[in-house]
Design a protein around this motif. Structure first.
Motif, PDB file in Angstrom:
ATOM      1  N   ALA A  16       0.807  -1.222   0.000  1.00 41.16           N
ATOM      2  CA  ALA A  16       0.000   0.000   0.000  1.00 41.16           C
ATOM      3  C   ALA A  16       0.843   1.276   0.000  1.00 41.16           C
ATOM      4  O   ALA A  16       0.583   2.189  -0.791  1.00 41.16           O
ATOM      5  N   LEU A  17       1.845   1.352   0.849  1.00 41.05           N
ATOM      6  CA  LEU A  17       2.633   2.580   0.948  1.00 41.05           C
ATOM      7  C   LEU A  17       3.381   2.861  -0.345  1.00 41.05           C
ATOM      8  O   LEU A  17       3.340   3.980  -0.862  1.00 41.05           O
ATOM      9  N   GLN A  18       4.052   1.855  -0.882  1.00 42.00           N
ATOM     10  CA  GLN A  18       4.824   2.081  -2.111  1.00 42.00           C
ATOM     11  C   GLN A  18       3.915   2.437  -3.284  1.00 42.00           C
ATOM     12  O   GLN A  18       4.234   3.301  -4.085  1.00 42.00           O
ATOM     13  N   ILE A  19       2.766   1.797  -3.371  1.00 40.69           N
ATOM     14  CA  ILE A  19       1.822   2.110  -4.447  1.00 40.69           C
ATOM     15  C   ILE A  19       1.244   3.512  -4.238  1.00 40.69           C
ATOM     16  O   ILE A  19       1.081   4.277  -5.198  1.00 40.69           O
ATOM     17  N   GLU A  20       0.964   3.871  -3.006  1.00 42.33           N
ATOM     18  CA  GLU A  20       0.474   5.227  -2.728  1.00 42.33           C
ATOM     19  C   GLU A  20       1.494   6.269  -3.168  1.00 42.33           C
ATOM     20  O   GLU A  20       1.152   7.258  -3.830  1.00 42.33           O
ATOM     21  N   ILE A  21       2.750   6.063  -2.835  1.00 43.37           N
ATOM     22  CA  ILE A  21       3.800   6.995  -3.252  1.00 43.37           C
ATOM     23  C   ILE A  21       3.828   7.096  -4.775  1.00 43.37           C
ATOM     24  O   ILE A  21       3.856   8.190  -5.335  1.00 43.37           O
ATOM     25  N   THR A  22       3.788   5.960  -5.438  1.00 44.15           N
ATOM     26  CA  THR A  22       3.835   5.945  -6.904  1.00 44.15           C
ATOM     27  C   THR A  22       2.619   6.643  -7.503  1.00 44.15           C
ATOM     28  O   THR A  22       2.750   7.444  -8.428  1.00 44.15           O
ATOM     29  N   PHE A  23       1.431   6.359  -6.977  1.00 43.36           N
ATOM     30  CA  PHE A  23       0.224   7.006  -7.490  1.00 43.36           C
ATOM     31  C   PHE A  23       0.272   8.524  -7.286  1.00 43.36           C
ATOM     32  O   PHE A  23      -0.164   9.282  -8.150  1.00 43.36           O
ATOM     33  N   ILE A  24       0.797   8.961  -6.155  1.00 44.93           N
ATOM     34  CA  ILE A  24       0.893  10.404  -5.913  1.00 44.93           C
ATOM     35  C   ILE A  24       1.913  11.031  -6.859  1.00 44.93           C
ATOM     36  O   ILE A  24       1.692  12.139  -7.360  1.00 44.93           O
ATOM     37  N   VAL A  25       2.997  10.343  -7.134  1.00 42.89           N
ATOM     38  CA  VAL A  25       3.968  10.840  -8.118  1.00 42.89           C
ATOM     39  C   VAL A  25       3.283  11.005  -9.479  1.00 42.89           C
ATOM     40  O   VAL A  25       3.435  12.030 -10.151  1.00 42.89           O
ATOM     41  N   VAL A  26       2.517  10.000  -9.890  1.00 39.49           N
ATOM     42  CA  VAL A  26       1.790  10.080 -11.168  1.00 39.49           C
ATOM     43  C   VAL A  26       0.805  11.249 -11.134  1.00 39.49           C
ATOM     44  O   VAL A  26       0.739  12.048 -12.085  1.00 39.49           O
ATOM     45  N   TYR A  27       0.039  11.364 -10.058  1.00 32.97           N
ATOM     46  CA  TYR A  27      -0.927  12.458  -9.909  1.00 32.97           C
ATOM     47  C   TYR A  27      -0.235  13.816 -10.050  1.00 32.97           C
ATOM     48  O   TYR A  27      -0.666  14.679 -10.831  1.00 32.97           O
ATOM     49  N   CYS A  28       0.849  13.998  -9.335  1.00 34.44           N
ATOM     50  CA  CYS A  28       1.567  15.277  -9.383  1.00 34.44           C
ATOM     51  C   CYS A  28       2.198  15.512 -10.755  1.00 34.44           C
ATOM     52  O   CYS A  28       2.267  16.655 -11.222  1.00 34.44           O
ATOM     53  N   GLY A  29       2.646  14.444 -11.395  1.00 30.24           N
ATOM     54  CA  GLY A  29       3.169  14.566 -12.752  1.00 30.24           C
ATOM     55  C   GLY A  29       2.093  15.024 -13.722  1.00 30.24           C
ATOM     56  O   GLY A  29       2.349  15.832 -14.623  1.00 30.24           O
ATOM     57  N   MET A  30       0.879  14.534 -13.535  1.00 25.75           N
ATOM     58  CA  MET A  30      -0.241  14.962 -14.383  1.00 25.75           C
ATOM     59  C   MET A  30      -0.548  16.444 -14.162  1.00 25.75           C
ATOM     60  O   MET A  30      -0.799  17.179 -15.118  1.00 25.75           O
ATOM     61  N   ILE A  31      -0.516  16.874 -12.909  1.00 32.62           N
ATOM     62  CA  ILE A  31      -0.734  18.295 -12.619  1.00 32.62           C
ATOM     63  C   ILE A  31       0.338  19.133 -13.295  1.00 32.62           C
ATOM     64  O   ILE A  31       0.044  20.152 -13.928  1.00 32.62           O
ATOM     65  N   ALA A  32       1.589  18.708 -13.188  1.00 32.53           N
ATOM     66  CA  ALA A  32       2.700  19.441 -13.804  1.00 32.53           C
ATOM     67  C   ALA A  32       2.499  19.539 -15.318  1.00 32.53           C
ATOM     68  O   ALA A  32       2.739  20.603 -15.909  1.00 32.53           O
ATOM     69  N   GLU A  33       2.054  18.456 -15.936  1.00 31.41           N
ATOM     70  CA  GLU A  33       1.793  18.484 -17.383  1.00 31.41           C
ATOM     71  C   GLU A  33       0.665  19.461 -17.708  1.00 31.41           C
ATOM     72  O   GLU A  33       0.710  20.153 -18.722  1.00 31.41           O
ATOM     73  N   GLU A  34      -0.348  19.518 -16.859  1.00 31.70           N
ATOM     74  CA  GLU A  34      -1.464  20.439 -17.071  1.00 31.70           C
ATOM     75  C   GLU A  34      -1.014  21.894 -16.927  1.00 31.70           C
ATOM     76  O   GLU A  34      -1.583  22.790 -17.550  1.00 31.70           O
ATOM     77  N   LYS A  35      -0.006  22.142 -16.098  1.00 32.65           N
ATOM     78  CA  LYS A  35       0.463  23.498 -15.841  1.00 32.65           C
ATOM     79  C   LYS A  35       1.431  24.018 -16.904  1.00 32.65           C
ATOM     80  O   LYS A  35       1.721  25.209 -16.937  1.00 32.65           O
ATOM     81  N   LYS A  36       1.947  23.130 -17.752  1.00 35.86           N
ATOM     82  CA  LYS A  36       2.905  23.571 -18.764  1.00 35.86           C
ATOM     83  C   LYS A  36       2.266  24.600 -19.679  1.00 35.86           C
ATOM     84  O   LYS A  36       1.137  24.427 -20.134  1.00 35.86           O
ATOM     85  N   ALA A  37       3.021  25.646 -19.949  1.00 37.06           N
ATOM     86  CA  ALA A  37       2.515  26.706 -20.823  1.00 37.06           C
ATOM     87  C   ALA A  37       2.229  26.150 -22.215  1.00 37.06           C
ATOM     88  O   ALA A  37       3.006  25.356 -22.748  1.00 37.06           O
ATOM     89  N   ASN A  38       1.104  26.556 -22.765  1.00 36.01           N
ATOM     90  CA  ASN A  38       0.710  26.192 -24.138  1.00 36.01           C
ATOM     91  C   ASN A  38       0.605  24.690 -24.378  1.00 36.01           C
ATOM     92  O   ASN A  38       0.790  24.227 -25.498  1.00 36.01           O
ATOM     93  N   THR A  39       0.307  23.934 -23.329  1.00 34.68           N
ATOM     94  CA  THR A  39       0.190  22.485 -23.497  1.00 34.68           C
ATOM     95  C   THR A  39      -1.004  22.139 -24.376  1.00 34.68           C
ATOM     96  O   THR A  39      -2.052  22.761 -24.288  1.00 34.68           O
ATOM     97  N   LYS A  40      -0.823  21.177 -25.219  1.00 33.15           N
ATOM     98  CA  LYS A  40      -1.908  20.669 -26.050  1.00 33.15           C
ATOM     99  C   LYS A  40      -2.376  19.304 -25.532  1.00 33.15           C
ATOM    100  O   LYS A  40      -3.475  18.879 -25.790  1.00 33.15           O
ATOM    101  N   LEU A  41      -1.497  18.630 -24.806  1.00 29.70           N
ATOM    102  CA  LEU A  41      -1.786  17.270 -24.351  1.00 29.70           C
ATOM    103  C   LEU A  41      -2.024  17.178 -22.856  1.00 29.70           C
ATOM    104  O   LEU A  41      -2.796  16.348 -22.400  1.00 29.70           O
ATOM    105  N   GLY A  42      -1.360  18.013 -22.083  1.00 29.12           N
ATOM    106  CA  GLY A  42      -1.523  18.012 -20.632  1.00 29.12           C
ATOM    107  C   GLY A  42      -1.336  16.636 -20.030  1.00 29.12           C
ATOM    108  O   GLY A  42      -0.444  15.880 -20.427  1.00 29.12           O
ATOM    109  N   LYS A  43      -2.199  16.308 -19.092  1.00 34.42           N
ATOM    110  CA  LYS A  43      -2.100  15.055 -18.345  1.00 34.42           C
ATOM    111  C   LYS A  43      -2.223  13.824 -19.230  1.00 34.42           C
ATOM    112  O   LYS A  43      -1.795  12.733 -18.863  1.00 34.42           O
TER     113      LYS A  43
END
Length: 160
Positions: A92-119
């Protein structure tokens, strides 16, 4: 530095300035003298692939996170991830860490300027890895050098 979450193993995830923007995700564990590191796609893809061989719900859980993700960090989604991961028992802990990394990576992609693909670019790699049997390197590197229109068509083909 913005702390995302501190875990009961002493580790913590946080955003900090990376090579491209201030939305780079880092993991740091105890003791704090150990250097922080930014989990790469290849790093967490390996964990996702290994986890999906043991648990059939990994992809569906990630799709649930994908659908909830916007360009704004949401504490409720962190709680949802923690709740979702309780079913993974000893992992559970390792998967939670991994899922949160993915979640935050998706947010970062959404925040990129002029993104066409985002998350969707993160979900494309995850889909290719877990559903299309791409190798870790192949899924992580698939988008390199490809135009956004080609990647957009790939995303649409898989429904995101």
């Amino acid at each position: 530095m913005k702390i995302i979450k501190e875990f009961n193993n002493g580790g913590r995830l946080f955003y900090d300035k990376g090579n491209f923007d201030k939305w780079c995700i880092f993991y740091e564990c105890e003791p704090r003298e150990v250097k922080k590191f930014a989990p790469t796609d290849k790093f967490y893809f390996k964990h996702l692939l290994d986890s999906s061989k043991k648990y059939i719900t990994v992809y569906d859980d990630l799709m649930d996170i994908f659908h909830k993700t916007t360009n704004e960090f949401d504490e409720k989604i962190l709680h949802d991830i923690e709740f979702i991961c309780q079913k993974y028992g000893e992992d559970a802990l390792q998967i939670e860490i991994t899922f949160i990394v993915v979640y935050c990576g998706m947010i970062a992609e959404e925040k990129k300027a002029n993104t066409k693909l985002g998350k969707r670019i993160k979900m494309l790699g995850i889909h290719q890895l877990l559903k299309e049997n791409f190798g870790i390197d192949e899924a992580a590197d698939f988008s390199r050098g490809k135009g956004w229109r080609i990647l957009d068509e790939e995303c649409k083909k898989y429904g995101f």
